[in-house]
Design an enzyme around this catalytic site. Sequence first.
Site, mmCIF file in Angstrom:
data_model
loop_
_atom_site.group_PDB
_atom_site.id
_atom_site.type_symbol
_atom_site.label_atom_id
_atom_site.label_comp_id
_atom_site.label_asym_id
_atom_site.label_seq_id
_atom_site.Cartn_x
_atom_site.Cartn_y
_atom_site.Cartn_z
ATOM 1 N N LYS A 1 7.724 27.673 16.973
ATOM 2 C CA LYS A 1 8.114 27.901 15.615
ATOM 3 C C LYS A 1 7.419 29.105 14.929
ATOM 4 O O LYS A 1 7.837 29.578 13.807
ATOM 5 C CB LYS A 1 8.059 26.582 15.171
ATOM 6 C CG LYS A 1 8.800 25.520 15.646
ATOM 7 C CD LYS A 1 9.223 24.393 14.578
ATOM 8 C CE LYS A 1 10.145 23.186 15.385
ATOM 9 N NZ LYS A 1 10.571 22.225 14.554
ATOM 10 N N THR B 1 -0.285 29.106 17.234
ATOM 11 C CA THR B 1 -0.027 27.834 16.603
ATOM 12 C C THR B 1 0.318 26.779 17.391
ATOM 13 O O THR B 1 0.609 25.569 17.355
ATOM 14 C CB THR B 1 0.823 27.782 15.347
ATOM 15 O OG1 THR B 1 2.104 27.723 15.712
ATOM 16 C CG2 THR B 1 0.413 28.644 14.415
ATOM 17 N N LYS C 1 -1.029 22.054 35.259
ATOM 18 C CA LYS C 1 -2.359 21.952 34.784
ATOM 19 C C LYS C 1 -2.300 22.724 33.324
ATOM 20 O O LYS C 1 -3.078 23.322 32.734
ATOM 21 C CB LYS C 1 -3.528 22.972 35.522
ATOM 22 C CG LYS C 1 -3.465 22.494 36.947
ATOM 23 C CD LYS C 1 -3.482 21.057 37.314
ATOM 24 C CE LYS C 1 -3.766 20.540 38.822
ATOM 25 N NZ LYS C 1 -3.617 19.304 39.032
ATOM 26 N N SER D 1 7.038 17.779 10.410
ATOM 27 C CA SER D 1 6.118 16.913 10.910
ATOM 28 C C SER D 1 4.759 17.541 11.579
ATOM 29 O O SER D 1 3.899 16.794 11.997
ATOM 30 C CB SER D 1 6.724 15.890 11.873
ATOM 31 O OG SER D 1 7.209 16.670 13.154
#
Length: 311
Positions: free
Chosen positions: A50, A46, A269, A75
Amino acid sequence: MDKLTFQNTYHLIKPYIHRTPVLTSQSLNAICETEIFFKCENFQKTGAFKMRGAVNAILSLTDVQRSKGVVTHSSGNFAQALSLAAKNLNVKAYIVMPSNAPKVKKEAVKNYGGIIIECDPNINARENEALRIQKEKKATFIHPSNHDAVIYGQGTAAIELLEDYGDLDYIFTPVGGGGLLAGTILAANYFSNGCKVIAGEPEEADDAYRSLISGNIEINKTSNTLADGLRTHLGDRNFPIIKEYVEEIIRVDEKEIIKAMQLIWERMKIIIEPSSAVAVAAVLKDKKRIKNKKIGIIISGGNIDVSNLPF
């Protein structure tokens, strides 16, 4: 909270997360006159750290609790993490998101199977809507940062960093809700030989900095920062850890956040989001302290709308 539980957490969540790489940059070492080791949680599932806490929180539930689903407010990054963790563990996830959350994060939550409920962009609206769903659906509320299982999970990023580089002098993290910072502090206390933890925080959302001064949990009246993941405040589970053990919280302004973010994009990068850049900005601002030291930085995430960059 104890070392054994931390170790058990790490082994429990291992099958569900990536062990993310630690990168270095000679040019950034030269700029800061130190050695920096970047723990790249932007490569986590993801796109942010978290996932660690989300998986651990769901695994800590009973079968009955899992059958009724989970709910959180976020959020974006914890919203995505809980959605994917729930999907992988066959649990329904209700996600309360502020209306101004980045579009890229809302789309990711939907793709991971999370059920989005939008609310006004303030903490009271987020908490009230999550409470409504908790009562209506009988779902278990999992706070994005003020939850023991989440704090343990988030701290496993620092455990991995310290396994790779056990002689760090400092670890820098961003601070928003406080879960990553508290978990990193505990990991440093249990698994290092005196490594200290410093947090970076936006000046426009400096509740953690003010909380250390007052000794109480402070709330942001405004949160006009690019670092959307850091607009929340500390909680009663993580604040005592932070208050007792954090070395310092360094505030950085929006220009410093953008400069740090651009520097990482250009020199390394890799894609990092503004919340991650806050920790880098804190390192750049604290060159005197870190000179000739070994520094770890938790790059917390890389979820950003690339069509709306600040540079």
